[in-house]
Design a protein around this motif. Sequence first.
Motif, PDB file in Angstrom:
ATOM      1  N   SER A  20     -72.741 -29.602 -18.294  1.00 17.84           N
ATOM      2  CA  SER A  20     -74.016 -30.278 -18.030  1.00 17.84           C
ATOM      3  C   SER A  20     -75.058 -29.747 -18.992  1.00 17.84           C
ATOM      4  CB  SER A  20     -74.470 -30.067 -16.592  1.00 17.84           C
ATOM      5  OG  SER A  20     -74.936 -28.751 -16.403  1.00 17.84           O
ATOM      6  N   ALA A  21     -76.038 -30.606 -19.318  1.00 14.63           N
ATOM      7  CA  ALA A  21     -77.091 -30.192 -20.225  1.00 14.63           C
ATOM      8  C   ALA A  21     -77.932 -29.090 -19.620  1.00 14.63           C
ATOM      9  CB  ALA A  21     -77.966 -31.403 -20.580  1.00 14.63           C
ATOM     10  N   LEU A  22     -78.184 -29.176 -18.325  1.00 20.83           N
ATOM     11  CA  LEU A  22     -79.017 -28.174 -17.658  1.00 20.83           C
ATOM     12  C   LEU A  22     -78.355 -26.801 -17.712  1.00 20.83           C
ATOM     13  CD1 LEU A  22     -81.444 -27.396 -15.900  1.00 20.83           C
ATOM     14  CD2 LEU A  22     -80.098 -28.058 -13.895  1.00 20.83           C
ATOM     15  N   ARG A  23     -77.081 -26.734 -17.391  1.00 23.66           N
ATOM     16  CA  ARG A  23     -76.384 -25.447 -17.379  1.00 23.66           C
ATOM     17  C   ARG A  23     -76.302 -24.858 -18.790  1.00 23.66           C
ATOM     18  NH1 ARG A  23     -72.245 -27.075 -15.065  1.00 23.66           N
ATOM     19  NH2 ARG A  23     -72.946 -26.619 -12.949  1.00 23.66           N
ATOM     20  N   TYR A  24     -76.021 -25.708 -19.747  1.00 21.34           N
ATOM     21  CA  TYR A  24     -75.900 -25.213 -21.120  1.00 21.34           C
ATOM     22  C   TYR A  24     -77.247 -24.706 -21.640  1.00 21.34           C
ATOM     23  CZ  TYR A  24     -74.572 -25.048 -26.043  1.00 21.34           C
ATOM     24  OH  TYR A  24     -74.329 -24.629 -27.325  1.00 21.34           O
ATOM     25  N   ALA A  25     -78.333 -25.462 -21.355  1.00 17.34           N
ATOM     26  CA  ALA A  25     -79.662 -25.037 -21.788  1.00 17.34           C
ATOM     27  C   ALA A  25     -80.060 -23.730 -21.111  1.00 17.34           C
ATOM     28  CB  ALA A  25     -80.686 -26.129 -21.475  1.00 17.34           C
ATOM     29  N   PRO A  60     -87.620 -13.733 -10.926  1.00 19.65           N
ATOM     30  CA  PRO A  60     -87.437 -15.151 -10.553  1.00 19.65           C
ATOM     31  C   PRO A  60     -86.555 -15.911 -11.535  1.00 19.65           C
ATOM     32  CG  PRO A  60     -89.744 -14.505 -10.336  1.00 19.65           C
ATOM     33  CD  PRO A  60     -89.050 -13.398 -11.051  1.00 19.65           C
ATOM     34  N   LEU A  61     -86.697 -15.592 -12.843  1.00 17.50           N
ATOM     35  CA  LEU A  61     -85.829 -16.236 -13.835  1.00 17.50           C
ATOM     36  C   LEU A  61     -84.368 -15.876 -13.603  1.00 17.50           C
ATOM     37  CD1 LEU A  61     -87.733 -16.017 -17.237  1.00 17.50           C
ATOM     38  CD2 LEU A  61     -87.000 -18.086 -16.037  1.00 17.50           C
ATOM     39  N   ALA A  62     -84.119 -14.601 -13.301  1.00 18.33           N
ATOM     40  CA  ALA A  62     -82.743 -14.173 -13.044  1.00 18.33           C
ATOM     41  C   ALA A  62     -82.166 -14.912 -11.841  1.00 18.33           C
ATOM     42  CB  ALA A  62     -82.700 -12.660 -12.814  1.00 18.33           C
ATOM     43  N   ALA A  63     -82.988 -15.074 -10.793  1.00 16.37           N
ATOM     44  CA  ALA A  63     -82.530 -15.809  -9.614  1.00 16.37           C
ATOM     45  C   ALA A  63     -82.235 -17.271  -9.962  1.00 16.37           C
ATOM     46  CB  ALA A  63     -83.581 -15.711  -8.507  1.00 16.37           C
ATOM     47  N   ALA A  64     -83.075 -17.874 -10.813  1.00 20.00           N
ATOM     48  CA  ALA A  64     -82.846 -19.267 -11.217  1.00 20.00           C
ATOM     49  C   ALA A  64     -81.575 -19.396 -12.050  1.00 20.00           C
ATOM     50  CB  ALA A  64     -84.059 -19.772 -12.004  1.00 20.00           C
ATOM     51  N   CYS A  69     -76.231 -21.070 -13.256  1.00 17.53           N
ATOM     52  CA  CYS A  69     -75.071 -20.653 -14.063  1.00 17.53           C
ATOM     53  C   CYS A  69     -74.113 -19.748 -13.294  1.00 17.53           C
ATOM     54  CB  CYS A  69     -75.546 -19.915 -15.320  1.00 17.53           C
ATOM     55  SG  CYS A  69     -76.730 -20.846 -16.305  1.00 17.53           S
ATOM     56  N   GLY A  70     -74.553 -19.206 -12.169  1.00 17.17           N
ATOM     57  CA  GLY A  70     -73.709 -18.257 -11.456  1.00 17.17           C
ATOM     58  C   GLY A  70     -73.876 -16.854 -12.012  1.00 17.17           C
TER      59      GLY A  70
END
Length: 221
Positions: A20-25, A60-64, A69-70
Amino acid sequence: RFARCFDACVDDGAADEEGSALRYAARLFEREIDEDLQPALSTFVTIEAHALEAIRALSPLAAAFRSVCGEPALPQLQQLCANLSAGWCTQLEALLAESIGRAVELESWEPISGGRPAVLRSSSVVDLFTQLDQLCDVFISFASLQPLQPADLRAFTDVVERKVGSYVRIVAEGCVPLPASALEGDARRAASAVASDEAPATSAGRSRSSRAKGAAAGPPA
């Protein structure tokens, strides 16, 4: 930066490689932040204000990233937290050793009652546990920002346990032996009375046993 990563992966078709584009970005953005964090590993060596600000901003970024991405997410941030925890524990060793020595040296043992014997108040124990309370608040605030490994948490509790044990031994070695309490005297008298009661019974038991053996042997020939 995230929008740039997202647009780039959509334009070049790289999204198909990751699903997915979201996961790759998100992975590209995470990689960039992780690289930016590399200098922080040597800059921050213990828990302090600037390090906490950085972790507070990145958590928060790490949680996102974890949700998209897991695990693992921002491994450099996790390593930074581990380094700060280790540096904090090393700092505590010296700090608490100095504080305990100074508190014991200034111990006053002020009486807080007029009875006999007088009840004494330790000023050093108040000083020590006030400091421990403040230090624990700092560590708990730090640990709430980013999950720590069990080993990091255990290292902090081990330092506190060792230093409290050291303080207790120093205070105990400086105290005079306590007089026997009334309760201890009652216990000793009770034990003595039990021993006295058992002694006649034991003697009587031995006498009966001797007479029984003599009877079993019969009259002399």
